[in-house]
Design an enzyme around this catalytic site. Structure first.
Site, short mmCIF file in Angstrom:
data_model
loop_
_atom_site.label_atom_id
_atom_site.label_comp_id
_atom_site.label_asym_id
_atom_site.label_seq_id
_atom_site.Cartn_x
_atom_site.Cartn_y
_atom_site.Cartn_z
N GLU A 273 1.73 -10.11 9.71
CA GLU A 273 0.91 -11.05 8.96
C GLU A 273 1.78 -11.80 7.94
O GLU A 273 2.69 -11.22 7.33
CB GLU A 273 -0.19 -10.30 8.22
CG GLU A 273 -1.10 -11.20 7.38
CD GLU A 273 -2.08 -10.42 6.53
OE1 GLU A 273 -3.13 -10.99 6.17
OE2 GLU A 273 -1.81 -9.23 6.22
N LYS A 350 -8.35 -14.94 10.34
CA LYS A 350 -8.72 -13.71 9.65
C LYS A 350 -10.15 -13.86 9.14
O LYS A 350 -10.49 -14.85 8.50
CB LYS A 350 -7.75 -13.47 8.49
CG LYS A 350 -7.90 -12.10 7.82
CD LYS A 350 -6.79 -11.90 6.78
CE LYS A 350 -6.81 -10.50 6.21
NZ LYS A 350 -5.69 -10.29 5.25
N CYS A 384 -4.76 -7.58 9.68
CA CYS A 384 -4.68 -6.67 8.53
C CYS A 384 -6.04 -6.11 8.12
O CYS A 384 -6.59 -5.23 8.77
CB CYS A 384 -3.99 -7.39 7.37
SG CYS A 384 -3.38 -6.25 6.08
#
Length: 546
Positions: A273, A350, A384
């Site tokens: 990331e 995300k 993440c």
């Protein structure tokens, strides 16, 4: 030759990923007062059991679609709802050792009804059941004349069973049931509450059964899942943050690891990331957060182009970590660019920015997540923090993903362990592989990359075919390295069907489901077996998924 050859007008074949949009359009045409399936639901149907999904094309236009899965006899012949038996429309309850073929969607374009498209699709199902030595075919058949029959003054139906009997006796004409009877199916009782949205049937369905004449349906099942090999090689890059003079030097560093992974003939390489943050080290002075984001976002076209060219040139699929990107409306999203070796580029945003991302960089969350089709099967990406939300991984797996990539960026061991433990849980509960890739090191003059902690790894479910601790491979902590491992996708299929526990199959679909409020893509009423004539159903949950 004087005779002119004419191309065949009708094509009936197995549905493919390229047909998803056309299938959604077909369902919308067939049920014009309802939205269509989400593309994700259709991808799930095709990915979870491609052999059971067929389309019909007439003069190049898709005019028919049917979807089927294999089920155990216990489930197929029990009382159930449409949601329970189909995994909420994704076909995710497919059992590769199931003795029965279960049909849960049949859709024909209203403009071509009467051309026996439905009969041809039924024939494809029957041929599949015979080829696999299955015991037969089962589905829940709608009875769209039932509600109207209750209101009749003469020849009135007293209950669903009475309605069915009157249809069998020829006292009531039901075109759907008559179609199914004409195709060799026999009624085996009524299922109450099958599809609550089906108002004309008052949620009732007739269990329709066709028994394979070449198989003894009373004999014990002989279907076992072979321990095949479907090997995929994965490389995860634990990347060292370092100062670079500009874009060319940064890309040179990335290409080095792509080259090494390609030399090992890896199918995938995943980067961490925010791996592009080191580009900010090329700025003459440390930028404020808003300025840093604007500077990074200007690199987006070059990042996409460079990664895509590498994927093509090195014959490897690249999961491009993530990169802060300014969207058309001015918002900043954290985006993973997935560049496949066929030249295609996919983007996964995300969904859940951390409070740090939202506060310092004003990063906003995306609103859609879908499996991505690759030459090694469907995959998913959870950036993440997204790995800490189980419903996201479950949605990807429902769509067919067998590998989930988790690019991450954590500054402390505690932060890393949150991602690690949650990713291990996602691998176990979804019986899939989860691959982590993180940053290490620091850049003193770049905000938000002060310190990094990572131990990249490739995680597996915990069962006999897999590594003892559920870890196929892992890197040493906080050093730059490339970790490579082979995983066997066939082991996942075996574990889901024959494993010590079968998390996906044992879900309580009668108790819970995932609903998405954000209506992304096309959504449809998942209607059971309609034959070639049907009345649309309506209801608050006619559009399944989201």
């Amino acid at each position: 030759m004087s005779e002119t050859r004419r191309k065949a007008r009708l094509e009936v074949r197995q549905a493919q990923a390229k047909d998803v949009r056309a299938i959604a359009d077909l369902v919308r045409r067939a049920y014009d007062d309802l939205p269509a399936y989400t593309h994700g639901e259709i991808r799930g149907q095709l990915n979870n059991y491609p052999d059971g999904c067929f389309i019909a094309k007439l003069d190049g236009k898709l005019v028919g679609y049917c979807a089927s899965i294999r089920l155990s006899q216990q489930l197929a012949l029990s009382d159930h709802s449409w949601d329970e038996v189909t995994g909420n429309g994704f076909g995710s309850r497919h059992n590769p050792k199931g003795e029965w073929l279960y049909g849960y969607e049949m859709c024909v374009d209203p403009k071509v009804r009467g051309t026996r498209i439905g009969r041809r699709l039924y024939e494809e199902r029957r041929a599949l059941a015979e080829r696999l030595d299955l015991k037969g075919i089962v589905f829940g058949g709608r009875m769209p004349g039932y509600a109207r029959a209750l209101r009749r003054k003469t020849n009135r139906a007293e209950n669903p069973q009475d309605y069915l009997q009157k249809v069998l006796d020829g006292k009531i004409h039901d075109p759907v049931l008559r179609f199914q009877l004409a195709n060799g199916f026999e009624p085996q009782g009524v299922i109450a509450g099958y599809l609550p949205e089906d108002k004309p049937s008052l949620a009732n369905a007739v269990r329709m059964v066709w028994r394979n004449p070449y198989v003894d349906s009373d004999a014990p099942s002989k279907h076992r899942l072979p321990r095949d090999v479907e090997s995929v090689r994965i490389a995860t890059c634990q990347l060292q943050a370092r100062a670079v003079s500009g874009f060319e030097e940064f890309i040179k560093q990335i290409e080095y690891f792509v080259d090494v992974a390609a030399d090992y003939e890896a199918d995938f390489i995943v980067f961490p990331e925010l791996f592009t943050l080191m580009l900010l080290s090329a700025e003459p002075e440390e930028l404020k957060p808003a300025e840093a984001i604007a500077a990074l976002s200007r690199y987006t076209p070059r990042i996409r182009t460079a990664l895509s060219e590498m994927a093509l040139n090195y014959n490897i699929n690249i999961i491009g970590g993530s990169h802060p990107t300014q969207m058309d409306d001015g918002d900043i999203h954290n985006v993973a660019y997935v560049c496949l070796r066929d030249g295609s580029i996919h983007a996964q945003e995300k969904i859940h920015p951390t409070s740090n991302e939202a506060y310092w960089w004003n990063i906003k969350g995306g609103d859609s997540i879908d499996a991505i089709q690759t030459d090694c099967g469907p995959i998913g990406v959870l950036i993440c923090y997204d790995s800490e939300f189980p419903e996201l991984a479950r949605r990807l797996v429902d769509e067919g993903a067998r590998i989930i990539f988790v690019p991450f960026c954590t500054d402390s061991r505690q932060g890393y362990m949150r991602v690690r433990y949650c990713s291990a849980a996602r691998a176990i509960e979804n019986q899939c592989y989860v691959v982590l890739s993180g940053n290490v090191g620091n850049l003193p003059n770049v905000a938000n990359i002060d310190i990094q902690y990572a131990q990249s790894c490739i995680l597996t479910p915990c069962d006999f075919p897999f590594a003892r601790d559920g870890i196929a491979a892992e890197a040493s902590e906080n050093v730059e390295t490339l970790t490579i491992s082979d995983v066997n996708l066939a082991d996942l299929s075996w574990a889901r069907a024959e494993g010590t526990v079968q998390n996906l199959a044992d879900r309580r679909f009668d108790l819970y489901r995932i609903e998405w409020d954000k209506r992304v893509g096309k959504i449809s009423a998942p209607i059971g077996e309609d034959g070639e004539t049907s009345a649309p159903v309506t209801g608050p949950h006619a559009g399944r998924g989201g």
